[in-house]
Enzyme design. Structure first.
Site, mmCIF file in Angstrom:
data_model
loop_
_atom_site.group_PDB
_atom_site.id
_atom_site.type_symbol
_atom_site.label_atom_id
_atom_site.label_comp_id
_atom_site.label_asym_id
_atom_site.label_seq_id
_atom_site.Cartn_x
_atom_site.Cartn_y
_atom_site.Cartn_z
ATOM 1 N N GLN A 1 -8.582 1.397 3.320
ATOM 2 C CA GLN A 1 -8.550 2.425 2.284
ATOM 3 C C GLN A 1 -8.992 3.778 2.831
ATOM 4 O O GLN A 1 -9.920 3.841 3.666
ATOM 5 C CB GLN A 1 -9.460 2.075 1.095
ATOM 6 C CG GLN A 1 -8.899 1.059 0.120
ATOM 7 C CD GLN A 1 -9.309 -0.345 0.468
ATOM 8 O OE1 GLN A 1 -10.214 -0.574 1.268
ATOM 9 N NE2 GLN A 1 -8.635 -1.324 -0.140
ATOM 10 N N GLY B 1 -15.288 -1.709 -4.641
ATOM 11 C CA GLY B 1 -16.713 -2.002 -4.564
ATOM 12 C C GLY B 1 -17.288 -1.800 -3.181
ATOM 13 O O GLY B 1 -18.383 -1.243 -3.020
ATOM 14 N N ASN B 2 -16.570 -2.253 -2.139
ATOM 15 C CA ASN B 2 -17.083 -2.086 -0.781
ATOM 16 C C ASN B 2 -17.175 -0.610 -0.406
ATOM 17 O O ASN B 2 -18.131 -0.177 0.238
ATOM 18 C CB ASN B 2 -16.190 -2.829 0.210
ATOM 19 C CG ASN B 2 -16.342 -4.335 0.114
ATOM 20 O OD1 ASN B 2 -17.418 -4.848 -0.129
ATOM 21 N ND2 ASN B 2 -15.240 -5.048 0.290
ATOM 22 N N HIS C 1 -7.699 -7.916 -11.735
ATOM 23 C CA HIS C 1 -7.828 -9.088 -10.878
ATOM 24 C C HIS C 1 -7.388 -10.337 -11.627
ATOM 25 O O HIS C 1 -7.687 -10.494 -12.818
ATOM 26 C CB HIS C 1 -9.280 -9.280 -10.422
ATOM 27 C CG HIS C 1 -9.717 -8.303 -9.392
ATOM 28 N ND1 HIS C 1 -9.682 -8.581 -8.048
ATOM 29 C CD2 HIS C 1 -10.193 -7.033 -9.504
ATOM 30 C CE1 HIS C 1 -10.121 -7.521 -7.368
ATOM 31 N NE2 HIS C 1 -10.436 -6.583 -8.233
ATOM 32 N N ASN D 1 -4.714 -7.744 -8.062
ATOM 33 C CA ASN D 1 -5.432 -8.330 -6.937
ATOM 34 C C ASN D 1 -5.548 -9.834 -7.181
ATOM 35 O O ASN D 1 -5.884 -10.261 -8.296
ATOM 36 C CB ASN D 1 -6.825 -7.711 -6.816
ATOM 37 C CG ASN D 1 -6.775 -6.224 -6.562
ATOM 38 O OD1 ASN D 1 -6.532 -5.769 -5.458
ATOM 39 N ND2 ASN D 1 -6.994 -5.432 -7.615
ATOM 40 N N GLU E 1 -5.422 -8.323 -1.621
ATOM 41 C CA GLU E 1 -5.676 -7.060 -2.301
ATOM 42 C C GLU E 1 -4.372 -6.282 -2.454
ATOM 43 O O GLU E 1 -3.644 -6.085 -1.483
ATOM 44 C CB GLU E 1 -6.689 -6.239 -1.509
ATOM 45 C CG GLU E 1 -7.220 -5.044 -2.248
ATOM 46 C CD GLU E 1 -8.427 -4.432 -1.552
ATOM 47 O OE1 GLU E 1 -8.911 -3.408 -2.051
ATOM 48 O OE2 GLU E 1 -8.874 -4.973 -0.517
ATOM 49 N N THR F 1 -14.700 -5.536 -5.614
ATOM 50 C CA THR F 1 -14.292 -5.733 -7.008
ATOM 51 C C THR F 1 -13.794 -7.167 -7.209
ATOM 52 O O THR F 1 -13.992 -7.743 -8.285
ATOM 53 C CB THR F 1 -13.211 -4.726 -7.428
ATOM 54 O OG1 THR F 1 -12.063 -4.856 -6.580
ATOM 55 C CG2 THR F 1 -13.730 -3.304 -7.380
#
Length: 273
Positions: free
Chosen positions: A51, A79-80, A155, A186, A204, A215
């Site tokens: 990303q 989230g990461n 998700h 996802n 993903e 996430t």
């Protein structure tokens, strides 16, 4: 605001999910579109990342975080990347994302992120038509009765006996782009190890198989909690390592885990524009 043609970046990762971070909070950058994001993310001819993260000023929070996947598509949450940005910022902050305002706080080994409240309504995922998102009456080649959760992005979660036995690289693309998911999705396959431990692999959207998805860990843990399969705080083990996910009585999700700065560099904007 100072303009520049050579752009500085920070390369970071969270459990192997890697990012190129561009900081435009005090320096104006040229407009970033899908083509530029793809070029920078390319691992052969660009810097290379899962990303591209763009930090910008915000009227709603301390700053804004925009997220472009490897394929150039802009998504709502990561989230990461949120943990990486917390480490880069260096102190607690509110962050505006496409999925809402979140809060981040660095820790000794990474960061804790308040990911907000999960959404379960079929139209909030979103799905193409109404159904119970806790136990969906659908399936794909042996993966069936999943759940769906929106944790800033959509998700779908399948519980399986052995997450490593699922050919996610083959099945992920078809599920991601199924017409049931108008914004794509996802794909998570998870094994419940115990009341406090889940093993997880993630396809993903816009990226593919990933070593970690924050996430996805949140969505999977929340769905397992919703089904009563685990406690309200669990360890989620991904190929890249462990995250701790807690779902508080206030309905908010807390994710805690490591983040790392890899290196810093710069590039000529004209090489990618």
């Amino acid at each position: 605001m100072r303009r520049m043609t050579r752009v500085h970046f920070t390369k970071m990762h969270g459990l192997g999910n890697d990012f190129v971070v561009l900081d435009a909070r005090e320096t104006t950058l040229p407009a970033i579109d899908a083509r530029v994001a793809r070029a920078l993310a390319d691992r052969r001819t660009g810097i290379g990342c899962d990303q591209l993260i763009l930090l910008e000023p915000s009227d709603a929070a301390d700053f804004r975080m925009r997220i472009f996947n490897h394929d150039g598509g802009e998504v709502e949450a990561c989230g990461n990347a949120s943990r990486a940005v917390a480490l880069l910022h260096g102190s607690a902050a509110s962050v505006e994302t496409g999925g809402g305002v979140i809060r981040v706080e660095p820790t000794d080994s990474g960061a804790t992120v308040d990911m907000g409240e999960p959404r379960f309504g079929w139209d909030a995922i979103p799905l193409a038509y109404g159904m119970d998102t806790a136990l969906m009456p659908v399936g794909w080649d042996g993966l069936d009765q999943p759940g769906a959760v929106n944790v800033g992005n959509p998700h779908v979660i399948f519980f399986v006996e052995d997450t490593d036995a699922v050919p996610l690289d083959r099945m992920g693309p078809g599920i991601e782009t199924d017409p049931l998911f108008p914004e794509r999705v996802n794909v998570n396959v998870a094994t419940i190890v115990s009341r406090t431990h889940i093993r997880l692999r993630v396809w993903e959207r816009g990226v593919g198989l990933t070593r970690a998805c924050g996430t996805g860990a949140c969505a999977t843990a929340i769905h397992a909690m919703r089904r009563g399969l685990v406690e309200r705080e669990v360890t989620v083990t991904l190929p890249g390592g462990d995250l701790t996910i807690a779902w508080g009585e206030d309905n908010r999700m807390l994710m805690t885990g490591p983040a790392t700065e890899s290196y810093r560099g710069s590039f000529a904007w004209s090489d990618f524009a």
